[in-house]
Design a protein around this motif. Structure first.
Motif, PDB file in Angstrom:
ATOM      1  N   VAL A   1       0.835  -1.199   0.000  1.00 21.96           N
ATOM      2  CA  VAL A   1       0.000   0.000   0.000  1.00 21.96           C
ATOM      3  C   VAL A   1       0.874   1.255   0.000  1.00 21.96           C
ATOM      4  N   VAL A   2       0.500   2.207  -0.868  1.00 19.99           N
ATOM      5  CA  VAL A   2       1.168   3.504  -0.950  1.00 19.99           C
ATOM      6  C   VAL A   2       0.143   4.581  -0.594  1.00 19.99           C
ATOM      7  N   LEU A   3       0.491   5.434   0.360  1.00 23.00           N
ATOM      8  CA  LEU A   3      -0.367   6.554   0.728  1.00 23.00           C
ATOM      9  C   LEU A   3       0.113   7.804  -0.005  1.00 23.00           C
ATOM     10  N   GLY A   4      -0.789   8.431  -0.769  1.00 20.02           N
ATOM     11  CA  GLY A   4      -0.488   9.698  -1.412  1.00 20.02           C
ATOM     12  C   GLY A   4      -1.016  10.842  -0.570  1.00 20.02           C
ATOM     13  N   LEU A   5      -0.195  11.865  -0.380  1.00 23.75           N
ATOM     14  CA  LEU A   5      -0.551  13.026   0.452  1.00 23.75           C
ATOM     15  C   LEU A   5      -0.207  14.302  -0.320  1.00 23.75           C
ATOM     16  N   PRO A   6      -1.044  14.693  -1.278  1.00 22.67           N
ATOM     17  CA  PRO A   6      -0.699  15.827  -2.130  1.00 22.67           C
ATOM     18  C   PRO A   6      -1.037  17.196  -1.559  1.00 22.67           C
ATOM     19  N   HIS A   7      -1.856  17.254  -0.503  1.00 19.94           N
ATOM     20  CA  HIS A   7      -2.397  18.555  -0.077  1.00 19.94           C
ATOM     21  C   HIS A   7      -2.159  18.888   1.384  1.00 19.94           C
ATOM     22  N   THR A   8      -1.226  18.216   2.055  1.00 16.89           N
ATOM     23  CA  THR A   8      -0.970  18.524   3.467  1.00 16.89           C
ATOM     24  C   THR A   8       0.167  19.521   3.659  1.00 16.89           C
TER      25      THR A   8
ATOM     26  N   ASP B   1      -5.273  20.423   3.455  1.00 14.44           N
ATOM     27  CA  ASP B   1      -5.821  19.197   4.059  1.00 14.44           C
ATOM     28  C   ASP B   1      -5.203  19.064   5.456  1.00 14.44           C
ATOM     29  N   TRP B   2      -5.746  19.819   6.376  1.00 16.65           N
ATOM     30  CA  TRP B   2      -5.137  19.991   7.691  1.00 16.65           C
ATOM     31  C   TRP B   2      -5.028  18.677   8.464  1.00 16.65           C
TER      32      TRP B   2
ATOM     33  N   ALA C   1       3.619  15.674  -0.561  1.00 19.24           N
ATOM     34  CA  ALA C   1       4.057  16.969  -1.083  1.00 19.24           C
ATOM     35  C   ALA C   1       4.234  17.933   0.083  1.00 19.24           C
ATOM     36  N   THR C   2       5.366  18.620   0.127  1.00 20.57           N
ATOM     37  CA  THR C   2       5.615  19.588   1.192  1.00 20.57           C
ATOM     38  C   THR C   2       5.129  20.991   0.824  1.00 20.57           C
ATOM     39  N   PHE C   3       4.937  21.249  -0.478  1.00 18.46           N
ATOM     40  CA  PHE C   3       4.506  22.573  -0.944  1.00 18.46           C
ATOM     41  C   PHE C   3       2.989  22.686  -0.850  1.00 18.46           C
ATOM     42  N   HIS C   4       2.516  23.917  -0.691  1.00 20.61           N
ATOM     43  CA  HIS C   4       1.071  24.125  -0.591  1.00 20.61           C
ATOM     44  C   HIS C   4       0.412  24.048  -1.958  1.00 20.61           C
ATOM     45  N   ARG C   5      -0.852  23.676  -1.964  1.00 22.72           N
ATOM     46  CA  ARG C   5      -1.588  23.549  -3.216  1.00 22.72           C
ATOM     47  C   ARG C   5      -1.742  24.877  -3.948  1.00 22.72           C
TER      48      ARG C   5
ATOM     49  N   TYR D   1      -3.634   4.605  -2.044  1.00 22.21           N
ATOM     50  CA  TYR D   1      -4.722   5.164  -1.245  1.00 22.21           C
ATOM     51  C   TYR D   1      -4.420   6.651  -1.106  1.00 22.21           C
ATOM     52  N   ASP D   2      -5.217   7.473  -1.792  1.00 24.87           N
ATOM     53  CA  ASP D   2      -4.935   8.908  -1.856  1.00 24.87           C
ATOM     54  C   ASP D   2      -5.704   9.623  -0.751  1.00 24.87           C
ATOM     55  N   CYS D   3      -4.980  10.300   0.122  1.00 19.65           N
ATOM     56  CA  CYS D   3      -5.521  10.840   1.375  1.00 19.65           C
ATOM     57  C   CYS D   3      -5.871  12.322   1.228  1.00 19.65           C
ATOM     58  N   HIS D   4      -7.112  12.672   1.549  1.00 20.48           N
ATOM     59  CA  HIS D   4      -7.590  14.043   1.406  1.00 20.48           C
ATOM     60  C   HIS D   4      -8.559  14.411   2.521  1.00 20.48           C
ATOM     61  N   SER D   5      -8.782  15.716   2.676  1.00 24.66           N
ATOM     62  CA  SER D   5      -9.855  16.203   3.540  1.00 24.66           C
ATOM     63  C   SER D   5     -10.355  17.538   3.004  1.00 24.66           C
ATOM     64  N   ILE D   6     -11.557  17.895   3.423  1.00 24.69           N
ATOM     65  CA  ILE D   6     -12.170  19.142   2.972  1.00 24.69           C
ATOM     66  C   ILE D   6     -13.266  19.515   3.960  1.00 24.69           C
ATOM     67  N   ARG D   7     -13.589  20.790   4.032  1.00 22.96           N
ATOM     68  CA  ARG D   7     -14.695  21.221   4.884  1.00 22.96           C
ATOM     69  C   ARG D   7     -15.998  20.546   4.450  1.00 22.96           C
ATOM     70  N   SER D   8     -16.852  20.290   5.385  1.00 22.62           N
ATOM     71  CA  SER D   8     -18.101  19.584   5.081  1.00 22.62           C
ATOM     72  C   SER D   8     -19.162  20.494   4.476  1.00 22.62           C
ATOM     73  N   ARG D   9     -18.969  21.805   4.584  1.00 22.92           N
ATOM     74  CA  ARG D   9     -19.923  22.761   4.016  1.00 22.92           C
ATOM     75  C   ARG D   9     -19.167  23.787   3.166  1.00 22.92           C
ATOM     76  N   ILE D  10     -19.332  23.708   1.858  1.00 23.11           N
ATOM     77  CA  ILE D  10     -18.714  24.667   0.940  1.00 23.11           C
ATOM     78  C   ILE D  10     -19.696  24.926  -0.193  1.00 23.11           C
ATOM     79  N   PRO D  11     -20.612  25.877  -0.037  1.00 27.28           N
ATOM     80  CA  PRO D  11     -21.642  26.104  -1.061  1.00 27.28           C
ATOM     81  C   PRO D  11     -21.091  26.372  -2.456  1.00 27.28           C
ATOM     82  N   PHE D  12     -19.891  26.956  -2.557  1.00 30.71           N
ATOM     83  CA  PHE D  12     -19.302  27.233  -3.864  1.00 30.71           C
ATOM     84  C   PHE D  12     -19.017  25.951  -4.637  1.00 30.71           C
ATOM     85  N   LEU D  13     -18.728  24.867  -3.902  1.00 32.89           N
ATOM     86  CA  LEU D  13     -18.343  23.612  -4.546  1.00 32.89           C
ATOM     87  C   LEU D  13     -19.452  22.566  -4.579  1.00 32.89           C
ATOM     88  N   PHE D  14     -20.318  22.567  -3.573  1.00 31.10           N
ATOM     89  CA  PHE D  14     -21.368  21.547  -3.520  1.00 31.10           C
ATOM     90  C   PHE D  14     -22.496  22.007  -2.601  1.00 31.10           C
ATOM     91  N   ASP D  15     -23.681  21.437  -2.823  1.00 28.37           N
ATOM     92  CA  ASP D  15     -24.846  21.745  -1.997  1.00 28.37           C
ATOM     93  C   ASP D  15     -24.842  20.904  -0.727  1.00 28.37           C
TER      94      ASP D  15
END
Length: 266
Positions: A13-20, A43-44, A62-66, A142-156
């Motif tokens: 298994v390889v964990l990808g962490l592109p946004h931390t 992705d805090w 990735a050590t650089f910010h998105r 296994y690509d690891c991500h997170s996002i706020r649960s409420r973002i009207p600009f992106l989803f309802d």
């Protein structure tokens, strides 16, 4: 600053962490506005959340910010979700649609960042996937991500806690998709969805070639599952994180156990 951190393991298994990552080159930081310098779309704590969950896992982070460049976007700049609000290879807005630059990057600057950061991250990830497949017969990303649960600009509405992405089942063996789906579905106190708003980013779609022994699945966690609040200062909630680590550990162990059944080496 090295743009990529690699922890090499001996498992399938390889964990990808592109946004931390939160590092910004000085010239990039100087051009961001106050909103952009807040780095709100990080992705805090995701690398901390997954740390140590699967002995033998390889991690590529990735050590650089998105905002420097997004390592989970198509390097051509093509949208992952045509017709929907999203952010691009180099975001011009945050997830709420607010501008993040005082001085927007030029096409030449974007290309320079692609070469220095995006290409470096994916060269490292590709190399680790190939090494793992050579050793085990298969490699499971296994690509690891997170996002706020409420973002009207992106989803309802409100995002489920576990958002599993396999691009409609194309990026991994059906057994992988089913196992992750079932673990999430029975995780007490959590909601989940398969291929909902987030079907898997460019990384998942690019590396997921099951017929060649490369399997990929994305997990987008709602940040409400592990932060005290989905707002600055983006503090990790220790109790929430500890509870969440249990189903995440079960997922990763199950993926590792599945590897020999997918044509991998025992």
């Amino acid at each position: 600053m090295n743009p990529v951190e690699i922890t090499r393991g001996n498992g399938p298994v390889v964990l990808g962490l592109p946004h931390t990552g939160t590092w910004l080159p000085d010239d990039v930081r100087a051009r961001l506005n106050e909103c952009g310098r807040g780095l709100d779309d990080t992705d805090w704590h995701i690398h901390t959340l997954y740390e140590g969950l699967l002995p033998g896992a390889t991690t590529v982070r990735a050590t650089f910010h998105r905002y420097v460049i997004d390592a989970n976007r198509d390097p051509s700049g093509q949208s992952l979700y045509p017709g929907q609000n999203t952010t691009g290879l180099v975001s011009l807005t945050d997830f709420d649609g607010h501008p993040i630059w005082d001085i927007e990057p030029t096409p030449d600057e974007i290309e320079a960042r692609r070469v220095a950061y995006h290409a470096a991250y994916h060269a490292a990830l590709k190399a680790e996937m190939e090494r793992v497949r050579a050793e085990h017969g298969v490699a499971i990303l296994y690509d690891c991500h997170s996002i706020r649960s409420r973002i009207p600009f992106l989803f309802d509405g409100i995002l489920p806690d576990f958002n599993i992405g396999t691009n409609g089942g194309e990026t991994c063996d059906p057994a992988i998709e089913a196992a992750v789906r079932d673990i999430c579905a029975r995780a007490d106190g959590y909601s989940s969805v398969l291929n909902g708003r987030f079907k898997g980013g460019w990384t998942t779609r690019h590396y997921g070639r099951p017929h060649q022994g490369y399997h990929a699945i994305q997990m987008e966690l709602a940040q409400s599952t592990h932060l005290t609040a989905e707002a600055a200062p983006w503090t990790l909630d220790a109790a929430k994180a500890e509870a969440l680590r249990a189903p995440l550990a079960e997922i990763l162990k199950t993926l590792a156990d599945l590897a020999p059944t997918l044509g991998g080496k025992r």
